[in-house]
Design a protein around this motif. Sequence first.
Motif, PDB file in Angstrom:
ATOM      1  N   ILE A  31       6.014   4.419   0.050  1.00  0.00           N
ATOM      2  CA  ILE A  31       7.087   5.077  -0.715  1.00  0.00           C
ATOM      3  C   ILE A  31       8.322   5.259   0.175  1.00  0.00           C
TER       4      ILE A  31
ATOM      5  N   SER B 185      -5.036   2.798  -3.361  1.00  0.00           N
ATOM      6  CA  SER B 185      -6.335   3.325  -3.814  1.00  0.00           C
ATOM      7  C   SER B 185      -6.167   4.515  -4.754  1.00  0.00           C
ATOM      8  N   GLU B 186      -4.963   5.038  -4.849  1.00  0.00           N
ATOM      9  CA  GLU B 186      -4.738   6.207  -5.706  1.00  0.00           C
ATOM     10  C   GLU B 186      -3.803   5.846  -6.853  1.00  0.00           C
TER      11      GLU B 186
ATOM     12  N   ARG C  46       6.172   9.062  -9.409  1.00  0.00           N
ATOM     13  CA  ARG C  46       6.981   8.983  -8.186  1.00  0.00           C
ATOM     14  C   ARG C  46       7.360   7.543  -7.870  1.00  0.00           C
TER      15      ARG C  46
ATOM     16  N   SER D 176       5.238   4.883   5.347  1.00  0.00           N
ATOM     17  CA  SER D 176       4.432   4.703   4.128  1.00  0.00           C
ATOM     18  C   SER D 176       5.140   3.767   3.154  1.00  0.00           C
TER      19      SER D 176
ATOM     20  N   ASP E 126       0.863  -1.175   0.000  1.00  0.00           N
ATOM     21  CA  ASP E 126       0.000   0.000   0.000  1.00  0.00           C
ATOM     22  C   ASP E 126       0.905   1.232   0.000  1.00  0.00           C
ATOM     23  N   TRP E 127       0.359   2.378  -0.345  1.00  0.00           N
ATOM     24  CA  TRP E 127       1.161   3.616  -0.349  1.00  0.00           C
ATOM     25  C   TRP E 127       1.026   4.342   0.985  1.00  0.00           C
ATOM     26  N   ASN E 128      -0.228   4.576   1.356  1.00  0.00           N
ATOM     27  CA  ASN E 128      -0.530   5.442   2.490  1.00  0.00           C
ATOM     28  C   ASN E 128      -0.755   4.609   3.759  1.00  0.00           C
TER      29      ASN E 128
ATOM     30  N   ASP F 196       0.933  11.472 -11.289  1.00  0.00           N
ATOM     31  CA  ASP F 196       2.035  11.941 -10.459  1.00  0.00           C
ATOM     32  C   ASP F 196       2.543  10.827  -9.533  1.00  0.00           C
ATOM     33  N   MET F 197       1.609  10.082  -8.943  1.00  0.00           N
ATOM     34  CA  MET F 197       2.021   8.999  -8.045  1.00  0.00           C
ATOM     35  C   MET F 197       2.718   7.889  -8.828  1.00  0.00           C
TER      36      MET F 197
ATOM     37  N   THR G 141      -2.858   8.297  -9.479  1.00  0.00           N
ATOM     38  CA  THR G 141      -2.694   9.502 -10.301  1.00  0.00           C
ATOM     39  C   THR G 141      -1.380   9.410 -11.095  1.00  0.00           C
TER      40      THR G 141
END
Lengths: 158, 119
Positions: free
Chosen positions: B63, B83-84, B92, B61, B54-56, B88-89, B86
Amino acid sequence: MLINEDILREITQIAWQSIFGIPLESGHAPDARCGDDHLMSRVDIRGAWDGAVVIRWTPTVAHHAAQLLYEREAPTAEEVRDLVGEIANVVGGNLKGLLPGPSWLSLPVVANSEDRDTSQAKTVHEAWFQCAGEPIGVRVVELSRGAHKNPSSKEGPS
Amino acid sequence: MNILIVDDSKAMRLIVRRTLRQAGYDGHEVEEACNGKDAMKMIHAKTYHLVLSDWNMPEMSGIELLTALRKEGNKITFGFVTSEGTPDMRARANEAGAKFLLAKPFSADTLSEVLRGIL
């Protein structure tokens, strides 16, 4: 705003179908707004747009959802809260991608009653569903820039 | 192969584990961590071939976990399940050394597609 009620409905139904393997039926807002006996799961979106996704669950439907996922008659209260929080997270994350950025998503918060800042916030979109004869309400609300009660992500905007 | 699922949600860890099974990856050993910090400890103690994170998350986290791993020279195959999704993510994630970013909700077919050639 780039979302509407249909998109909110679709995102929620796709998330549900993916998690539980069964469709989530559309429903209507109950006459009395679930009363005091309910669970709220919420994630905030902060940044270019400030708002939150708030999902309202009756205890019965939240418990039923956890029974479906864990395939157990008696999921724990913690499992129920974790699941409803994660559903808010998935719906919020998908909505965030449709909103203007940069923005970031908070960790989900689950409570037995709605926070003052979301209960008094302007509802931008709302969609109702039903599962096992019980209502599930998903609202997108606009928050004021100062309302930072919800613990937010450590992450920067994206 | 050893797979590590990292997510603060027990429900999502179960969903990822179930989807791995549905995608036909049931012959692998799968373990779980509930945040980046716990994952880091587990990775230091045992060899994993794939991290699905997961990211968050609280504590550390996804990342941050990936950045810390790369910083210490660990080249483990790392994919985000978040869940995201985008642009941009994704950028990254790619920049930090992730192999893929899979946005929740996802199907067994999508998971299978990103894992093809990895497992």
